[in-house]
Scaffold this motif. Sequence first.
Motif, mmCIF file in Angstrom:
data_model
loop_
_atom_site.group_PDB
_atom_site.id
_atom_site.type_symbol
_atom_site.label_atom_id
_atom_site.label_comp_id
_atom_site.label_asym_id
_atom_site.label_seq_id
_atom_site.Cartn_x
_atom_site.Cartn_y
_atom_site.Cartn_z
ATOM 1 N N ARG A 30 0.853 -1.181 0.000
ATOM 2 C CA ARG A 30 0.000 0.000 0.000
ATOM 3 C C ARG A 30 0.896 1.240 0.000
ATOM 4 O O ARG A 30 1.986 1.229 0.567
ATOM 5 C CB ARG A 30 -0.869 -0.034 1.265
ATOM 6 C CG ARG A 30 -2.173 0.699 1.184
ATOM 7 C CD ARG A 30 -3.082 0.257 2.322
ATOM 8 N NE ARG A 30 -2.377 0.223 3.586
ATOM 9 C CZ ARG A 30 -2.124 1.286 4.340
ATOM 10 N NH1 ARG A 30 -2.500 2.488 3.958
ATOM 11 N NH2 ARG A 30 -1.490 1.173 5.495
ATOM 12 N N SER A 31 0.427 2.306 -0.627
ATOM 13 C CA SER A 31 1.206 3.542 -0.660
ATOM 14 C C SER A 31 1.627 3.940 0.751
ATOM 15 O O SER A 31 0.829 3.875 1.685
ATOM 16 C CB SER A 31 0.369 4.668 -1.276
ATOM 17 O OG SER A 31 0.083 4.354 -2.612
ATOM 18 N N TYR A 78 -0.044 0.433 -4.083
ATOM 19 C CA TYR A 78 -1.472 0.479 -4.401
ATOM 20 C C TYR A 78 -2.184 1.181 -3.242
ATOM 21 O O TYR A 78 -1.667 1.263 -2.135
ATOM 22 C CB TYR A 78 -2.035 -0.931 -4.631
ATOM 23 C CG TYR A 78 -1.745 -1.946 -3.535
ATOM 24 C CD1 TYR A 78 -2.491 -1.963 -2.356
ATOM 25 C CD2 TYR A 78 -0.757 -2.906 -3.684
ATOM 26 C CE1 TYR A 78 -2.236 -2.894 -1.360
ATOM 27 C CE2 TYR A 78 -0.490 -3.842 -2.701
ATOM 28 C CZ TYR A 78 -1.236 -3.829 -1.534
ATOM 29 O OH TYR A 78 -0.979 -4.744 -0.548
ATOM 30 N N LYS A 88 -4.374 5.539 -12.050
ATOM 31 C CA LYS A 88 -4.474 4.375 -11.159
ATOM 32 C C LYS A 88 -4.732 3.097 -11.959
ATOM 33 O O LYS A 88 -4.108 2.066 -11.718
ATOM 34 C CB LYS A 88 -5.597 4.608 -10.135
ATOM 35 C CG LYS A 88 -5.363 3.863 -8.838
ATOM 36 C CD LYS A 88 -6.312 4.332 -7.760
ATOM 37 C CE LYS A 88 -5.735 5.445 -6.938
ATOM 38 N NZ LYS A 88 -6.506 5.778 -5.763
ATOM 39 N N SER A 89 -5.640 3.171 -12.944
ATOM 40 C CA SER A 89 -5.946 1.960 -13.723
ATOM 41 C C SER A 89 -4.759 1.591 -14.618
ATOM 42 O O SER A 89 -4.499 0.419 -14.861
ATOM 43 C CB SER A 89 -7.229 2.125 -14.534
ATOM 44 O OG SER A 89 -7.021 2.958 -15.635
ATOM 45 N N TRP A 91 -1.593 2.050 -13.749
ATOM 46 C CA TRP A 91 -0.683 1.392 -12.806
ATOM 47 C C TRP A 91 -1.107 -0.054 -12.586
ATOM 48 O O TRP A 91 -0.300 -0.963 -12.621
ATOM 49 C CB TRP A 91 -0.720 2.090 -11.454
ATOM 50 C CG TRP A 91 0.067 3.347 -11.371
ATOM 51 C CD1 TRP A 91 0.775 3.957 -12.369
ATOM 52 C CD2 TRP A 91 0.231 4.171 -10.215
ATOM 53 N NE1 TRP A 91 1.356 5.098 -11.902
ATOM 54 C CE2 TRP A 91 1.037 5.261 -10.597
ATOM 55 C CE3 TRP A 91 -0.236 4.100 -8.912
ATOM 56 C CZ2 TRP A 91 1.394 6.267 -9.701
ATOM 57 C CZ3 TRP A 91 0.118 5.092 -8.021
ATOM 58 C CH2 TRP A 91 0.928 6.164 -8.412
ATOM 59 N N GLU A 92 -2.413 -0.238 -12.326
ATOM 60 C CA GLU A 92 -2.911 -1.585 -12.015
ATOM 61 C C GLU A 92 -2.656 -2.541 -13.181
ATOM 62 O O GLU A 92 -2.258 -3.676 -12.970
ATOM 63 C CB GLU A 92 -4.400 -1.531 -11.664
ATOM 64 C CG GLU A 92 -4.631 -1.009 -10.252
ATOM 65 C CD GLU A 92 -6.077 -0.648 -9.979
ATOM 66 O OE1 GLU A 92 -6.941 -0.904 -10.842
ATOM 67 O OE2 GLU A 92 -6.341 -0.101 -8.892
ATOM 68 N N PHE A 125 -5.577 -7.835 -2.212
ATOM 69 C CA PHE A 125 -4.424 -7.989 -3.103
ATOM 70 C C PHE A 125 -3.808 -9.385 -2.986
ATOM 71 O O PHE A 125 -3.522 -10.027 -4.002
ATOM 72 C CB PHE A 125 -3.357 -6.918 -2.831
ATOM 73 C CG PHE A 125 -2.187 -7.026 -3.766
ATOM 74 C CD1 PHE A 125 -2.306 -6.599 -5.079
ATOM 75 C CD2 PHE A 125 -0.996 -7.606 -3.359
ATOM 76 C CE1 PHE A 125 -1.243 -6.747 -5.980
ATOM 77 C CE2 PHE A 125 0.067 -7.755 -4.241
ATOM 78 C CZ PHE A 125 -0.061 -7.315 -5.553
#
Length: 202
Positions: A30-31, A78, A88-89, A91-92, A125
């Motif tokens: 996580r960030s 994430y 974001k999408s 990156w994913e 995740f």
Amino acid sequence: MIKNAQFVISNTDYKKCPEPTKPEFAFIGRSNVGKSSLINMLTNNKNLAKTSGKPGKTQLINHFVINGNWYMVDLPGYGFAKVSKGIKSTWEKMISNYLTNRDNLVALCVLVDSRLEPQKIDLEFITWCGENDIPFILIFTKSDKQAKSKTQQNIQKFLNECVKIFGEDPQFFVTSAQSSEGKEDVLTFFDEEVKEYYDSLK
């Protein structure tokens, strides 16, 4: 042991990553989980991975070659990064393409903040990792930031959730970038896995 760590390349596309001829260990979380700080602690190089108090600093797939014979890979975090949905999408997609297509990925190190109760995003995740046969280990970070009993309590709660998902505890390590707790254990794990990887090619 890590004697030498060098930055190799940054990418947004797994196809442009280095040739998959060396074993690879990727770091994700996580960030703001302390990913860059952990990488720098493990490699004895405080400037190797870019650290920032601002979530979302890592936006690329960053490859570092270790001792000339394996890779450490810093992936975007994430979660809480304040970026647009479009980014974001992207990156994913970039992360999932990398994770599902790198045959030389020995283990994904999923970093979890030991100060917190189990977070839904982390559990989702690792569930995705399980569904996609991504080999992963858990690395609990920031163990020095609170009482040891509280850290152990949070870790146990997280492991209990893992048992509900997988029927067993995943392999895990407890670390602190400040005190270097867990450093030897994590590096020993990497050394053993690297040896096993090369032995399997013989």
